[in-house]
Write a protein that holds these residues in place. Sequence first.
Motif, PDB file in Angstrom:
ATOM      1  N   ILE A   1       0.979  -1.058  -0.455  1.00 44.44           N
ATOM      2  CA  ILE A   1      -0.089  -0.145   0.048  1.00 44.44           C
ATOM      3  C   ILE A   1       1.082   1.473   0.107  1.00 44.44           C
ATOM      4  O   ILE A   1       0.858   1.902  -0.694  1.00 44.44           O
ATOM      5  CB  ILE A   1      -0.971  -0.008   1.297  1.00 44.44           C
ATOM      6  N   ALA A   2       1.833   1.153   1.277  1.00 47.95           N
ATOM      7  CA  ALA A   2       3.118   2.505   1.062  1.00 47.95           C
ATOM      8  C   ALA A   2       3.188   3.048  -0.238  1.00 47.95           C
ATOM      9  O   ALA A   2       3.962   3.566  -0.921  1.00 47.95           O
ATOM     10  CB  ALA A   2       3.993   1.805   2.364  1.00 47.95           C
ATOM     11  N   SER A   3       4.186   1.281  -0.711  1.00 49.71           N
ATOM     12  CA  SER A   3       4.540   1.566  -1.936  1.00 49.71           C
ATOM     13  C   SER A   3       3.510   2.566  -3.293  1.00 49.71           C
ATOM     14  O   SER A   3       4.562   2.992  -3.944  1.00 49.71           O
ATOM     15  CB  SER A   3       5.512   0.956  -2.571  1.00 49.71           C
ATOM     16  N   SER A   4       3.012   2.241  -2.754  1.00 52.41           N
ATOM     17  CA  SER A   4       1.653   2.342  -4.317  1.00 52.41           C
ATOM     18  C   SER A   4       1.102   3.666  -4.140  1.00 52.41           C
ATOM     19  O   SER A   4       1.404   4.502  -5.283  1.00 52.41           O
ATOM     20  CB  SER A   4       0.506   1.082  -4.235  1.00 52.41           C
ATOM     21  N   ALA A   5       1.136   4.657  -2.874  1.00 49.54           N
ATOM     22  CA  ALA A   5       0.421   5.186  -3.052  1.00 49.54           C
ATOM     23  C   ALA A   5       1.797   6.586  -2.517  1.00 49.54           C
ATOM     24  O   ALA A   5       1.849   7.654  -3.390  1.00 49.54           O
ATOM     25  CB  ALA A   5       0.116   5.664  -0.830  1.00 49.54           C
ATOM     26  N   LEU A   6       3.472   6.470  -2.784  1.00 49.19           N
ATOM     27  CA  LEU A   6       4.433   7.455  -2.942  1.00 49.19           C
ATOM     28  C   LEU A   6       4.097   7.204  -4.495  1.00 49.19           C
ATOM     29  O   LEU A   6       4.775   7.922  -4.496  1.00 49.19           O
ATOM     30  CB  LEU A   6       5.449   6.669  -2.480  1.00 49.19           C
ATOM     31  N   VAL A   7       4.442   6.182  -5.079  1.00 48.48           N
ATOM     32  CA  VAL A   7       4.733   6.294  -6.640  1.00 48.48           C
ATOM     33  C   VAL A   7       3.671   7.556  -7.617  1.00 48.48           C
ATOM     34  O   VAL A   7       3.157   7.995  -8.127  1.00 48.48           O
ATOM     35  CB  VAL A   7       5.036   5.130  -7.253  1.00 48.48           C
ATOM     36  N   PHE A   8       1.942   6.491  -7.000  1.00 45.18           N
ATOM     37  CA  PHE A   8       0.470   6.862  -8.264  1.00 45.18           C
ATOM     38  C   PHE A   8       0.457   8.751  -7.200  1.00 45.18           C
ATOM     39  O   PHE A   8      -0.152   8.768  -7.744  1.00 45.18           O
ATOM     40  CB  PHE A   8      -0.014   6.104  -7.595  1.00 45.18           C
ATOM     41  N   GLY A   9       1.134   8.645  -5.877  1.00 43.73           N
ATOM     42  CA  GLY A   9       0.214   9.494  -5.256  1.00 43.73           C
ATOM     43  C   GLY A   9       0.559  11.198  -4.821  1.00 43.73           C
ATOM     44  O   GLY A   9       0.564  12.287  -5.241  1.00 43.73           O
ATOM     45  N   PHE A  10       2.211  11.049  -6.115  1.00 48.47           N
ATOM     46  CA  PHE A  10       2.980  12.119  -6.502  1.00 48.47           C
ATOM     47  C   PHE A  10       4.014  12.189  -8.153  1.00 48.47           C
ATOM     48  O   PHE A  10       3.479  11.245  -8.422  1.00 48.47           O
ATOM     49  CB  PHE A  10       3.629  12.279  -5.390  1.00 48.47           C
ATOM     50  N   ASP A  11       3.635  13.421  -8.709  1.00 52.11           N
ATOM     51  CA  ASP A  11       3.820  13.373 -10.026  1.00 52.11           C
ATOM     52  C   ASP A  11       5.200  14.711  -9.492  1.00 52.11           C
ATOM     53  O   ASP A  11       5.985  14.914  -9.824  1.00 52.11           O
ATOM     54  CB  ASP A  11       2.989  14.491 -10.590  1.00 52.11           C
ATOM     55  N   ASN A  12       5.951  13.106 -10.888  1.00 52.79           N
ATOM     56  CA  ASN A  12       8.094  13.151 -10.186  1.00 52.79           C
ATOM     57  C   ASN A  12       7.504  13.073 -11.847  1.00 52.79           C
ATOM     58  O   ASN A  12       8.127  12.346 -12.240  1.00 52.79           O
ATOM     59  CB  ASN A  12       8.680  13.042  -9.986  1.00 52.79           C
ATOM     60  N   PRO A  13       7.149  13.724 -13.264  1.00 56.43           N
ATOM     61  CA  PRO A  13       7.796  13.213 -14.358  1.00 56.43           C
ATOM     62  C   PRO A  13       9.160  13.367 -14.957  1.00 56.43           C
ATOM     63  O   PRO A  13       9.604  11.945 -15.627  1.00 56.43           O
ATOM     64  CB  PRO A  13       7.620  14.951 -15.354  1.00 56.43           C
ATOM     65  N   GLY A  14      10.717  14.141 -13.857  1.00 54.55           N
ATOM     66  CA  GLY A  14      11.708  13.627 -14.129  1.00 54.55           C
ATOM     67  C   GLY A  14      11.989  12.076 -13.414  1.00 54.55           C
ATOM     68  O   GLY A  14      12.938  11.232 -14.197  1.00 54.55           O
ATOM     69  N   TYR A  15      11.686  11.786 -12.615  1.00 47.67           N
ATOM     70  CA  TYR A  15      11.615  10.298 -12.547  1.00 47.67           C
ATOM     71  C   TYR A  15      10.985   9.259 -12.613  1.00 47.67           C
ATOM     72  O   TYR A  15      11.056   8.315 -12.074  1.00 47.67           O
ATOM     73  CB  TYR A  15      11.646  10.494 -10.693  1.00 47.67           C
ATOM     74  N   ALA A  16       9.358   9.368 -13.768  1.00 45.30           N
ATOM     75  CA  ALA A  16       8.750   8.549 -13.743  1.00 45.30           C
ATOM     76  C   ALA A  16       8.517   7.719 -13.320  1.00 45.30           C
ATOM     77  O   ALA A  16       8.229   6.487 -12.955  1.00 45.30           O
ATOM     78  CB  ALA A  16       7.381   9.158 -14.397  1.00 45.30           C
ATOM     79  N   VAL A  17      10.066   7.314 -15.120  1.00 50.32           N
ATOM     80  CA  VAL A  17      10.180   5.461 -15.620  1.00 50.32           C
ATOM     81  C   VAL A  17      10.799   5.196 -13.966  1.00 50.32           C
ATOM     82  O   VAL A  17      10.408   3.638 -13.732  1.00 50.32           O
ATOM     83  CB  VAL A  17      11.025   5.850 -16.800  1.00 50.32           C
ATOM     84  N   PHE A  18      11.847   5.528 -13.420  1.00 55.30           N
ATOM     85  CA  PHE A  18      12.253   4.823 -12.249  1.00 55.30           C
ATOM     86  C   PHE A  18      10.850   4.527 -11.455  1.00 55.30           C
ATOM     87  O   PHE A  18      10.778   3.134 -10.589  1.00 55.30           O
ATOM     88  CB  PHE A  18      13.412   5.513 -11.738  1.00 55.30           C
ATOM     89  N   GLN A  19      10.130   5.139 -11.317  1.00 53.70           N
ATOM     90  CA  GLN A  19       9.497   4.361  -9.769  1.00 53.70           C
ATOM     91  C   GLN A  19       8.300   4.269 -10.678  1.00 53.70           C
ATOM     92  O   GLN A  19       8.267   3.030  -9.348  1.00 53.70           O
ATOM     93  CB  GLN A  19       8.223   5.889 -10.040  1.00 53.70           C
ATOM     94  N   GLN A  20       8.140   3.497 -11.746  1.00 56.09           N
ATOM     95  CA  GLN A  20       6.762   2.449 -12.088  1.00 56.09           C
ATOM     96  C   GLN A  20       8.450   1.642 -11.806  1.00 56.09           C
ATOM     97  O   GLN A  20       7.845   0.074 -12.415  1.00 56.09           O
ATOM     98  CB  GLN A  20       6.538   3.460 -13.645  1.00 56.09           C
ATOM     99  N   SER A  21       9.825   1.221 -12.604  1.00 54.88           N
ATOM    100  CA  SER A  21      10.430   0.074 -12.532  1.00 54.88           C
ATOM    101  C   SER A  21      11.062  -0.064 -11.278  1.00 54.88           C
ATOM    102  O   SER A  21      10.330  -1.925 -11.236  1.00 54.88           O
ATOM    103  CB  SER A  21      11.693   0.409 -13.038  1.00 54.88           C
TER     104      SER A  21
END
Length: 308
Positions: free
Chosen positions: A38-58
């Motif tokens: 739950i926490a990992s999903s919330a951090l990745v999808f709860g904030f918008d970081n265009p420069g690190y989106a690929v890193f976050q999704q990976s």
Amino acid sequence: MANDLLSGSSRNAQLSMQRDAAELLYANSFAGILISMIASSALVFGFDNPGYAVFQQSWLSIMVMVLIMRLIDAFHWRSQVSGTDFDGKRAIHRFVSGTLITAVLWCVYVVTLYAHVEIIELACMIIVVSSMAGGSATVLAAHRLTAMVYVFILLVPFSIGMLTATDQDYQNILGMLGLSFSIVMMVASKKASDFTAQAMYLKHENVVLLHHMEEQVAERTQEIYELSNIDPLTGLFNRSAFLNEANIQLEQAASKRELLALLFIDLDGFKKVNDSIGHATGDQVLAQTARRLQESAPDNNFLCRWGG
């Protein structure tokens, strides 16, 4: 021999404590895995970081795969392993591997992003890893090294990173707080683990003591029975035991309308043996006679020495 028994008892206690530690670790695994997901999903999808989106999704993909593997292992543990005579050391290693991999992934996420996110997102990340570090003091208390290393991995790397940052004062403050909190939590984890280990040790000490007492009681009961019912010379039942058994057999025979046979054997000239050769020889004659009767009598016969 005593040393071998003591060593064997110590090994058995150690194996039992390892199994207990594995039971405690896996008992708390489901909640920890669910919270991490739950926490990992919330951090990745709860904030918008265009420069690190690929890193976050990976990163999230890897985290979810690790958590799913841990979840499968936890279900396998509960359905197939728990309650059996399993290898506690191997089970602990398997659990610890998944737990520390999860901690490393959290560390990688926070260390990579802490300097590139807004303060709100940074605060959320710190809250998440600090909460997990705080919970590990009890959840991982069954294994001291894992509890302390888990806290270290979660808090120390990013705390040092923020402590050495020069562009933001608030990061230095958070780094100092994080480092202080990590020290406090490692000490707390050690104390909680020591307490848990002591509790498991006392549990097995009590089990060993109880088993020893039960053995002593059984031995003493057997000794009392033999003193009360067995003739020490011949090993046959004595007169008292014979009379008790005879009453039981008579009652059973009367209720079933059956007959009983009683054979009274006397040794002719036995007094001459005692008088001429001695009582020691007479005792040998009695013991040998008893042995021959035991070899010849069917198992359901009740043999006794009437005496005098």
